[in-house]
Design a protein around this motif. Sequence first.
Motif, short mmCIF file in Angstrom:
data_model
loop_
_atom_site.label_atom_id
_atom_site.label_comp_id
_atom_site.label_asym_id
_atom_site.label_seq_id
_atom_site.Cartn_x
_atom_site.Cartn_y
_atom_site.Cartn_z
N TYR A 42 2.64 0.98 -5.37
CA TYR A 42 2.24 0.05 -5.14
C TYR A 42 1.49 -0.26 -3.54
O TYR A 42 1.49 0.25 -2.35
CB TYR A 42 3.38 -1.66 -4.79
N TRP A 43 -0.15 -0.90 -4.62
CA TRP A 43 -1.62 -0.65 -3.89
C TRP A 43 -2.21 -2.27 -4.13
O TRP A 43 -1.99 -2.37 -4.51
CB TRP A 43 -1.90 0.59 -3.39
N TYR A 44 -3.25 -2.09 -3.02
CA TYR A 44 -4.49 -3.00 -3.49
C TYR A 44 -4.89 -2.36 -4.05
O TYR A 44 -5.67 -1.14 -3.07
CB TYR A 44 -4.22 -3.60 -1.64
N GLU A 45 -5.71 -3.32 -4.83
CA GLU A 45 -7.00 -2.75 -5.21
C GLU A 45 -8.38 -3.36 -4.55
O GLU A 45 -9.46 -2.94 -4.69
CB GLU A 45 -7.20 -3.76 -6.13
N THR A 46 -8.59 -4.13 -3.82
CA THR A 46 -9.44 -4.45 -3.33
C THR A 46 -8.78 -4.74 -1.56
O THR A 46 -7.55 -5.09 -0.92
CB THR A 46 -9.53 -6.51 -3.36
N GLU A 47 -9.47 -5.55 -0.86
CA GLU A 47 -9.47 -5.56 0.84
C GLU A 47 -9.52 -7.20 0.70
O GLU A 47 -8.85 -7.61 2.01
CB GLU A 47 -10.95 -5.28 1.60
N PHE A 48 -9.61 -8.48 -0.22
CA PHE A 48 -9.61 -9.31 -0.31
C PHE A 48 -8.66 -10.21 -1.06
O PHE A 48 -8.07 -9.59 -2.12
CB PHE A 48 -10.85 -10.08 -0.31
N ASP A 49 -8.07 -10.90 -0.60
CA ASP A 49 -7.46 -12.42 -1.71
C ASP A 49 -6.40 -10.65 -2.11
O ASP A 49 -5.72 -10.99 -2.80
CB ASP A 49 -8.14 -12.77 -2.71
N ARG A 50 -5.56 -10.40 -1.03
CA ARG A 50 -4.40 -9.64 -0.81
C ARG A 50 -2.99 -10.45 -1.53
O ARG A 50 -2.70 -11.57 -0.55
CB ARG A 50 -4.17 -8.84 -0.29
N PRO A 51 -2.10 -10.55 -2.28
CA PRO A 51 -0.75 -10.72 -2.57
C PRO A 51 -0.48 -10.31 -1.26
O PRO A 51 -0.43 -9.17 -0.96
CB PRO A 51 -0.47 -11.18 -3.75
N THR A 52 0.79 -11.37 -0.63
CA THR A 52 1.17 -11.23 0.66
C THR A 52 2.90 -9.75 0.11
O THR A 52 3.50 -10.36 -1.08
CB THR A 52 1.61 -11.99 1.45
N VAL A 53 3.30 -8.57 0.67
CA VAL A 53 4.35 -8.54 0.44
C VAL A 53 5.68 -8.68 0.92
O VAL A 53 6.82 -8.93 0.25
CB VAL A 53 4.24 -6.69 1.99
N THR A 54 5.64 -9.65 2.02
CA THR A 54 6.64 -10.54 1.97
C THR A 54 7.00 -11.96 1.13
O THR A 54 7.86 -11.92 0.58
CB THR A 54 5.92 -12.05 2.93
N ASP A 55 6.02 -12.09 0.37
CA ASP A 55 6.33 -12.94 -0.57
C ASP A 55 6.71 -12.01 -2.15
O ASP A 55 7.48 -12.45 -3.30
CB ASP A 55 4.55 -14.52 -1.34
N TRP A 56 6.56 -10.68 -2.16
CA TRP A 56 6.89 -9.94 -3.14
C TRP A 56 7.70 -9.80 -3.56
O TRP A 56 9.07 -9.53 -3.85
CB TRP A 56 5.86 -8.91 -3.66
#
Length: 207
Positions: A42-56
Amino acid sequence: MAKAKSKKAELDEATAALSKVKLKVFTHDPCDEHPDLGWFRYWYETEFDRPTVTDWIAKKCSPGDDPKFGRAARIEVLLPPSAPADYTNLEFLTKRFDQTLPPFEKHALVQAKFLLDDDEAWHIGYERVRSFARSHFAHRYVVIMIAHIPGTAGLKGQGNHIHCVVLSRTININGFGGACTSLCSDRGYHAAVAAWQEHKDTWDVTT
């Protein structure tokens, strides 16, 4: 004249927009070589509006809506020996990961999914996977083990399995360090597959 949007409508639109942002994932499904192991990066596509690992991770721990049967059968945090004891608290751990992840860092986590043998008590399979996770990952990384045992909730055809969530960053006495590009790559996948095969051949339930 255009009608002004209500505050609720604006909030609903903002929530809907954020809900579309998800962690990107690359999958290696189980195959003939390893029919009991799937691998997800799993990775982030952008630097902004990232979903949190906490919620995942919270969703993995409580995949269902029922307050009694919708939770994982077992959840455990494995840490390297030098990691601070505060990080054994799952909520504290994941929030610190989210809070201290640099915006330029794209790697989030890898997840190894182990399918358990239906003819074996699930706690035996859990201990086998736990032993592997301790030796292969937990000397450098945080591992969050999440056991999904649908049979305990009366569900059929789902299959017992263990998620080993390995956070992308090393951890030591000073907390989280940088992300490991080797772990979060095909090299990390192939190394885990080889180590899992060897572990299964040598692991003894009585030890």
